[in-house]
Write an enzyme that holds these catalytic residues in place. Sequence first.
Site, PDB file in Angstrom:
ATOM      1  N   ASP A  90     -15.960  -1.841  -5.128  1.00 53.02           N
ATOM      2  CA  ASP A  90     -17.413  -1.970  -5.320  1.00 53.02           C
ATOM      3  C   ASP A  90     -18.065  -0.584  -5.220  1.00 53.02           C
ATOM      4  OD1 ASP A  90     -18.331  -1.314  -2.566  1.00 53.02           O
ATOM      5  OD2 ASP A  90     -17.391  -3.189  -1.978  1.00 53.02           O
ATOM      6  N   HIS A 105      -8.399   2.855  -4.890  1.00 56.21           N
ATOM      7  CA  HIS A 105      -7.922   1.677  -5.635  1.00 56.21           C
ATOM      8  C   HIS A 105      -8.756   1.411  -6.888  1.00 56.21           C
ATOM      9  CE1 HIS A 105      -5.737  -0.046  -1.821  1.00 56.21           C
ATOM     10  NE2 HIS A 105      -5.095   0.954  -2.383  1.00 56.21           N
ATOM     11  N   LEU A 198     -13.468  -5.911  12.628  1.00 59.34           N
ATOM     12  CA  LEU A 198     -13.956  -7.159  13.220  1.00 59.34           C
ATOM     13  C   LEU A 198     -13.030  -7.641  14.332  1.00 59.34           C
ATOM     14  CD1 LEU A 198     -16.211  -9.251  12.942  1.00 59.34           C
ATOM     15  CD2 LEU A 198     -14.768 -10.498  11.335  1.00 59.34           C
TER      16      LEU A 198
HETATM   17  C1  BJW Z   1     -14.580  -6.879   9.060  1.00 61.25           C
HETATM   18  C2  BJW Z   1     -15.693  -7.618   8.788  1.00 61.25           C
HETATM   19  C3  BJW Z   1     -16.873  -7.085   9.241  1.00 61.25           C
HETATM   20  C4  BJW Z   1     -14.093  -8.701   7.982  1.00 61.25           C
HETATM   21  N1  BJW Z   1     -16.895  -5.931   9.903  1.00 61.25           N
HETATM   22  N2  BJW Z   1     -14.601  -5.737   9.730  1.00 61.25           N
HETATM   23  C5  BJW Z   1       6.851  -2.931   1.950  1.00 61.25           C
HETATM   24  C6  BJW Z   1       6.488  -2.026   2.945  1.00 61.25           C
HETATM   25  C7  BJW Z   1       5.549  -1.030   2.698  1.00 61.25           C
HETATM   26  C8  BJW Z   1       4.926  -0.921   1.457  1.00 61.25           C
HETATM   27  C9  BJW Z   1       5.296  -1.817   0.493  1.00 61.25           C
HETATM   28  C10 BJW Z   1       6.222  -2.786   0.714  1.00 61.25           C
HETATM   29  N3  BJW Z   1       6.378  -3.514  -0.423  1.00 61.25           N
HETATM   30  C11 BJW Z   1       5.521  -3.020  -1.343  1.00 61.25           C
HETATM   31  C12 BJW Z   1       4.851  -1.978  -0.806  1.00 61.25           C
HETATM   32  C13 BJW Z   1       3.806  -1.159  -1.448  1.00 61.25           C
HETATM   33  C14 BJW Z   1       2.523  -1.939  -1.697  1.00 61.25           C
HETATM   34  C15 BJW Z   1       2.109  -2.640  -0.396  1.00 61.25           C
HETATM   35  O1  BJW Z   1       1.482  -2.069   0.476  1.00 61.25           O
HETATM   36  N4  BJW Z   1       2.382  -3.935  -0.291  1.00 61.25           N
HETATM   37  C16 BJW Z   1       2.043  -4.689   0.919  1.00 61.25           C
HETATM   38  C17 BJW Z   1       1.704  -6.110   0.529  1.00 61.25           C
HETATM   39  C18 BJW Z   1       3.189  -4.560   1.909  1.00 61.25           C
HETATM   40  N5  BJW Z   1       1.525  -0.953  -2.089  1.00 61.25           N
HETATM   41  C19 BJW Z   1       1.383  -0.579  -3.343  1.00 61.25           C
HETATM   42  O2  BJW Z   1       2.035  -1.071  -4.246  1.00 61.25           O
HETATM   43  C20 BJW Z   1       0.413   0.530  -3.604  1.00 61.25           C
HETATM   44  N6  BJW Z   1       1.000   1.553  -4.388  1.00 61.25           N
HETATM   45  C21 BJW Z   1       2.035   2.245  -3.920  1.00 61.25           C
HETATM   46  O3  BJW Z   1       2.529   2.071  -2.810  1.00 61.25           O
HETATM   47  O4  BJW Z   1       2.462   3.217  -4.797  1.00 61.25           O
HETATM   48  C22 BJW Z   1       3.588   4.014  -4.413  1.00 61.25           C
HETATM   49  C23 BJW Z   1       3.217   5.270  -3.718  1.00 61.25           C
HETATM   50  C24 BJW Z   1       1.955   5.516  -3.219  1.00 61.25           C
HETATM   51  C25 BJW Z   1       1.651   6.707  -2.593  1.00 61.25           C
HETATM   52  C26 BJW Z   1       2.596   7.646  -2.450  1.00 61.25           C
HETATM   53  C27 BJW Z   1       3.864   7.409  -2.939  1.00 61.25           C
HETATM   54  C28 BJW Z   1       4.163   6.219  -3.582  1.00 61.25           C
HETATM   55  C29 BJW Z   1      -0.813   0.039  -4.368  1.00 61.25           C
HETATM   56  C30 BJW Z   1      -1.621  -0.916  -3.557  1.00 61.25           C
HETATM   57  C31 BJW Z   1      -2.757  -1.467  -4.409  1.00 61.25           C
HETATM   58  C32 BJW Z   1      -3.588  -2.483  -3.660  1.00 61.25           C
HETATM   59  N7  BJW Z   1      -4.486  -3.083  -4.572  1.00 61.25           N
HETATM   60  C33 BJW Z   1      -5.491  -4.027  -4.069  1.00 61.25           C
HETATM   61  C34 BJW Z   1      -6.252  -4.585  -5.292  1.00 61.25           C
HETATM   62  C35 BJW Z   1      -7.192  -3.501  -5.823  1.00 61.25           C
HETATM   63  C36 BJW Z   1      -8.127  -4.030  -6.842  1.00 61.25           C
HETATM   64  C37 BJW Z   1      -8.952  -5.177  -6.307  1.00 61.25           C
HETATM   65  O5  BJW Z   1      -9.831  -4.981  -5.434  1.00 61.25           O
HETATM   66  O6  BJW Z   1      -8.734  -6.305  -6.781  1.00 61.25           O
HETATM   67  O7  BJW Z   1      -6.391  -3.371  -3.177  1.00 61.25           O
HETATM   68  S1  BJW Z   1      -4.816  -5.355  -3.073  1.00 61.25           S
HETATM   69  C38 BJW Z   1      -6.178  -5.435  -1.955  1.00 61.25           C
HETATM   70  O8  BJW Z   1      -5.738  -5.046  -0.620  1.00 61.25           O
HETATM   71  C39 BJW Z   1      -7.162  -4.335  -2.424  1.00 61.25           C
HETATM   72  C40 BJW Z   1      -7.608  -3.766  -1.110  1.00 61.25           C
HETATM   73  O9  BJW Z   1      -8.146  -2.468  -1.319  1.00 61.25           O
HETATM   74  C41 BJW Z   1      -6.340  -3.784  -0.294  1.00 61.25           C
HETATM   75  C42 BJW Z   1      -6.574  -3.703   1.195  1.00 61.25           C
HETATM   76  O10 BJW Z   1      -7.325  -4.789   1.658  1.00 61.25           O
HETATM   77  P1  BJW Z   1      -8.391  -4.575   2.804  1.00 61.25           P
HETATM   78  O11 BJW Z   1      -9.507  -3.752   2.326  1.00 61.25           O
HETATM   79  O12 BJW Z   1      -7.709  -4.126   4.038  1.00 61.25           O
HETATM   80  O13 BJW Z   1      -8.955  -6.069   2.971  1.00 61.25           O
HETATM   81  P2  BJW Z   1      -8.404  -7.271   3.853  1.00 61.25           P
HETATM   82  O14 BJW Z   1      -9.050  -8.515   3.376  1.00 61.25           O
HETATM   83  O15 BJW Z   1      -6.933  -7.267   3.926  1.00 61.25           O
HETATM   84  O16 BJW Z   1      -8.918  -6.937   5.335  1.00 61.25           O
HETATM   85  C43 BJW Z   1     -10.298  -6.933   5.653  1.00 61.25           C
HETATM   86  C44 BJW Z   1     -10.436  -6.567   7.110  1.00 61.25           C
HETATM   87  O17 BJW Z   1     -11.823  -6.458   7.403  1.00 61.25           O
HETATM   88  C45 BJW Z   1      -9.849  -7.617   8.067  1.00 61.25           C
HETATM   89  O18 BJW Z   1      -9.053  -6.981   9.061  1.00 61.25           O
HETATM   90  C46 BJW Z   1     -11.080  -8.258   8.700  1.00 61.25           C
HETATM   91  O19 BJW Z   1     -10.889  -8.616  10.064  1.00 61.25           O
HETATM   92  C47 BJW Z   1     -12.088  -7.143   8.605  1.00 61.25           C
HETATM   93  N8  BJW Z   1     -13.449  -7.610   8.522  1.00 61.25           N
HETATM   94  N9  BJW Z   1     -15.277  -8.775   8.090  1.00 61.25           N
HETATM   95  C48 BJW Z   1     -15.692  -5.312  10.120  1.00 61.25           C
HETATM   96  N10 BJW Z   1     -18.027  -7.767   9.027  1.00 61.25           N
END
Ligand code: BJW
Length: 227
Positions: A90, A105, A198
């Site tokens: 956003d 992202h 949170l």
């Molecule tokens: C509040 C609140 C309030 C609520 N106040 N707080 C195994 C081990 C390690 C890594 C991997 C693995 N297998 C695969 C991987 C890699 C993979 C990965 O991490 N997978 C995991 C599932 C394990 N990662 C990738 O593939 C990434 N690329 C990569 O690694 O490339 C290789 C590389 C990179 C760098 C160097 C060298 C090589 C790419 C990841 C792309 C993620 N994409 C998304 C979608 C983006 C587009 C979209 O928005 O649709 O990104 S997925 C989604 O998750 C989105 C977010 O940015 C991301 C993180 O989510 P976020 O923001 O943390 O949200 P939530 O909902 O999870 O959490 C919200 C939090 O807020 C909660 O804790 C609440 O409590 C809190 N909260 N209200 C304060 N009011």
Amino acid sequence: MRVVVLTGAGISAESGVPTFRDANGLWEGHRVEEVATPAAFETQPTTVQRFYDARRRALHAVVPNAGHLALAALERAFGKRLLLVTQNIDDLHERAGSSHVVHMHGELFSALCRACGERSRWEQDLVDRPACPACGASELRPDVVWFGELPYEMDRIHRALTRADLFVSIGTSGAVYPAAGFVRAAAASGARTLELNLQRSDGTDWFHDARHGPASRLVPAWVKELL
Ligand code: BJW
């Protein structure tokens, strides 16, 4: 003092933007891991485009909250000594007044052409396959980083993490890499680390300090202390 701030979906939650992994973190029954992959786009492009079209439209109706505004105030005071890195697609940080934001992202208001690679400002739907403004091909996809793709500006982020005196993570679950690893990279380079979320996240134990509560309260309080 140099500061790196990482934000996630939690900072925009109180503006009405749904998070990914909380109770409401499903879209029409799909987990984000099912719709945010290149494979999903290959096999069900209409579903994936509709997912992003719906989120792009919804963005017009939300406004920044006190957490975004506090970080904009921090930028005004710190200038280039602050790097604001967001995982969010956003534009609420910009609308709050932050001008130097790294969208690791990608961005909802941007389209990426799969034919020519051009990134274009984009506010309309993509599901009907409009033409790329640069090359004319009907190959536009959301300009976002899916699982398995390389996030944007990683070199710049890592340079900032190695120089930071303070790393602060706000509203992210610590479930997705490489962002989830930033706390350890910053700490390894000597930075103090703070989580504002949170509730406890997957990464809480890696931080020196953690405060738990809503971002709209925690972030302004922390910024006030720092200033
Ligand atoms: C509040 C609140 C309030 C609520 N106040 N707080 C195994 C081990 C390690 C890594 C991997 C693995 N297998 C695969 C991987 C890699 C993979 C990965 O991490 N997978 C995991 C599932 C394990 N990662 C990738 O593939 C990434 N690329 C990569 O690694 O490339 C290789 C590389 C990179 C760098 C160097 C060298 C090589 C790419 C990841 C792309 C993620 N994409 C998304 C979608 C983006 C587009 C979209 O928005 O649709 O990104 S997925 C989604 O998750 C989105 C977010 O940015 C991301 C993180 O989510 P976020 O923001 O943390 O949200 P939530 O909902 O999870 O959490 C919200 C939090 O807020 C909660 O804790 C609440 O409590 C809190 N909260 N209200 C304060 N009011």
